[in-house]
Enzyme design. Structure first.
Site, mmCIF file in Angstrom:
data_model
loop_
_atom_site.group_PDB
_atom_site.id
_atom_site.type_symbol
_atom_site.label_atom_id
_atom_site.label_comp_id
_atom_site.label_asym_id
_atom_site.label_seq_id
_atom_site.Cartn_x
_atom_site.Cartn_y
_atom_site.Cartn_z
ATOM 1 N N LYS A 111 0.840 -1.206 0.000
ATOM 2 C CA LYS A 111 0.000 0.000 0.000
ATOM 3 C C LYS A 111 0.871 1.251 0.000
ATOM 4 C CE LYS A 111 -4.368 -1.671 0.785
ATOM 5 N NZ LYS A 111 -4.596 -2.430 2.025
ATOM 6 N N LYS A 194 -10.070 -14.396 -12.315
ATOM 7 C CA LYS A 194 -11.273 -14.537 -11.500
ATOM 8 C C LYS A 194 -12.175 -13.313 -11.610
ATOM 9 C CE LYS A 194 -9.769 -12.673 -7.138
ATOM 10 N NZ LYS A 194 -10.019 -12.723 -5.732
ATOM 11 N N LYS A 197 -14.296 -6.995 -8.644
ATOM 12 C CA LYS A 197 -14.741 -5.619 -8.869
ATOM 13 C C LYS A 197 -13.667 -4.858 -9.652
ATOM 14 C CE LYS A 197 -15.062 -3.730 -5.061
ATOM 15 N NZ LYS A 197 -15.499 -4.263 -3.795
HETATM 16 P P1 AMP Z 1 -13.230 -8.386 -2.176
HETATM 17 O O1 AMP Z 1 -14.308 -7.414 -1.841
HETATM 18 O O2 AMP Z 1 -12.900 -8.444 -3.630
HETATM 19 O O3 AMP Z 1 -12.039 -8.252 -1.304
HETATM 20 O O4 AMP Z 1 -13.825 -9.835 -1.861
HETATM 21 C C1 AMP Z 1 -14.263 -10.211 -0.592
HETATM 22 C C2 AMP Z 1 -14.216 -11.710 -0.481
HETATM 23 O O5 AMP Z 1 -15.030 -12.300 -1.500
HETATM 24 C C3 AMP Z 1 -12.843 -12.307 -0.686
HETATM 25 O O6 AMP Z 1 -12.122 -12.401 0.503
HETATM 26 C C4 AMP Z 1 -13.153 -13.702 -1.207
HETATM 27 O O7 AMP Z 1 -13.428 -14.561 -0.133
HETATM 28 C C5 AMP Z 1 -14.429 -13.497 -1.962
HETATM 29 N N1 AMP Z 1 -14.209 -13.402 -3.435
HETATM 30 C C6 AMP Z 1 -14.038 -12.281 -4.163
HETATM 31 N N2 AMP Z 1 -13.929 -12.577 -5.482
HETATM 32 C C7 AMP Z 1 -14.037 -13.921 -5.592
HETATM 33 C C8 AMP Z 1 -14.024 -14.855 -6.691
HETATM 34 N N3 AMP Z 1 -13.924 -14.443 -7.945
HETATM 35 N N4 AMP Z 1 -14.178 -16.171 -6.416
HETATM 36 C C9 AMP Z 1 -14.325 -16.594 -5.128
HETATM 37 N N5 AMP Z 1 -14.348 -15.778 -4.062
HETATM 38 C C10 AMP Z 1 -14.208 -14.455 -4.276
#
Ligand code: AMP
Length: 327
Positions: A111, A194, A197
């Site tokens: 960061k 994957k 966002k």
């Molecule tokens: P994020 O807001 O992107 O940090 O995502 C929050 C949580 O959602 C992560 O810690 C993962 O457990 C899950 N997550 C996000 N994207 C994926 C994905 N494409 N496949 C599986 N789990 C995901």
């Protein structure tokens, strides 16, 4: 009963990756453990000094979790900034956290590289705030991704250090909890990687049917296999992975067979996939809209969550004060 604590980032909307990778597991946890799920609004200040309307963002993500089935009667779902006891513990932990160890944390270094103009003390002490979030409820388990392992190490270290410095056996060491076996990686439909966002390829739970159809129909494919039973390239494998997640086994088998005998029509597959996603998300979307519109209900959930969390947190902090010497 064992205690589980997990944080939720108040940024953006939930997508299919979040649902199948995280939220779905929360639904199971709330039945098996005493759960504290909190929306980490303070944490976001380390990278977003002007978070905009925090309350709106917090309510948005809260409505989505509730719509997915997080039950405020089973779990405590609360907003971090409603529980000031966490700040007191954060202060106590910071007094025994050392500059060197905080500077060595990988996520801090990353960061700091990304925002060299804003290497603030909050960013440096992110691991102590995270530790406070967890041990304020004397948590045993924390569901995390691999990228959080070092922060979890720090949380254990701070818990242990508190016990050692004050000669008590007060804080349990929180374990990382992995959803082995059930962990699914939801792919993006843009060829590789994957769904995420920041990847710009997310299908959101709140998307309407037309938006979902448009996103799925744009999915990357190829000209189709020319040999029976060929290995699927990544983009195609991703489409099938998505089918596996949201469609019936029959649907998956049907298209898999078509692929294996080189008769696959990606247009048909995408149409089916889009319909299956819509069928899955439509009731959740409806609940999101319903819950978001019900301000009185949201107020009640927030207040109820804060009360449950503060009850647990104030019990801990009273003991902590006594242990340190504030009688
Ligand atoms: P994020 O807001 O992107 O940090 O995502 C929050 C949580 O959602 C992560 O810690 C993962 O457990 C899950 N997550 C996000 N994207 C994926 C994905 N494409 N496949 C599986 N789990 C995901």
């Amino acid at each position: 009963m064992e205690i589980v604590v997990s944080g939720i980032r108040p940024t953006g909307n939930l997508h299919l990756g979040n649902y199948f990778g995280a939220v779905k597991n929360f639904l199971r946890l709330q039945d098996e453990y005493k759960c504290f799920f909190f929306i980490a609004d303070w944490h976001s200040l380390t990278t977003h000094p002007h978070p905009g309307d925090v309350t709106v963002n917090v309510r948005k993500i809260l409505a989505e979790y509730l719509a997915c089935g997080i039950d405020p009667e089973k779990a405590a779902i609360y907003v971090q900034s409603d529980v000031k006891e966490i700040l007191e513990l954060y202060l106590f932990l910071n007094m025994n956290a050392y500059l060197g160890e905080l500077q060595r944390v990988t996520s801090f270094k990353e960061k700091a590289r990304k925002q060299p103009e804003n290497v603030n003390a909050g960013l440096l002490t992110y691991p102590t705030l995270m530790a406070a979030d967890i041990i304020i409820h004397k948590a045993n388990k924390v569901p995390v991704g691999k990228d959080q392992e070092q922060n979890m190490e720090m949380a254990r270290k701070f818990a242990r250090r508190f016990n050692t410095i004050y000669g008590v056996d007060f804080f349990p060491e929180p374990e990382s909890y992995y959803f082995t076996g059930e962990a699914v990686k939801v792919p993006g439909l843009d060829g590789s990687g994957k769904m995420g966002k920041s990847e710009g390829n997310a299908i959101y739970l709140v998307d309407d049917a037309a938006t979902i159809r448009k996103k799925v129909m744009k999915a990357v494919t190829d000209s189709g296999p020319t040999e029976p039973n060929s290995v699927k390239p990544e983009a195609i494998e991703n489409l099938f992975t998505m089918l596996k997640i949201v469609s019936s086994p029959d649907t998956y088998d049907y298209f898999n067979e078509k692929y294996n005998c080189c008769e696959i029509r990606y247009g048909d597959l995408k149409k089916q996939l889009a319909e299956d996603i819509v069928q899955f998300t439509a009731p959740i979307r409806e609940r999101i809209l319903e819950i978001s519109a019900d301000v009185a209900y949201m107020d009640k959930v927030v207040a109820q969550g804060a009360e449950k969390a503060r009850e647990s947190a104030s019990r801990t902090i009273k003991e902590v004060r006594k242990i340190i010497g504030f009688k």
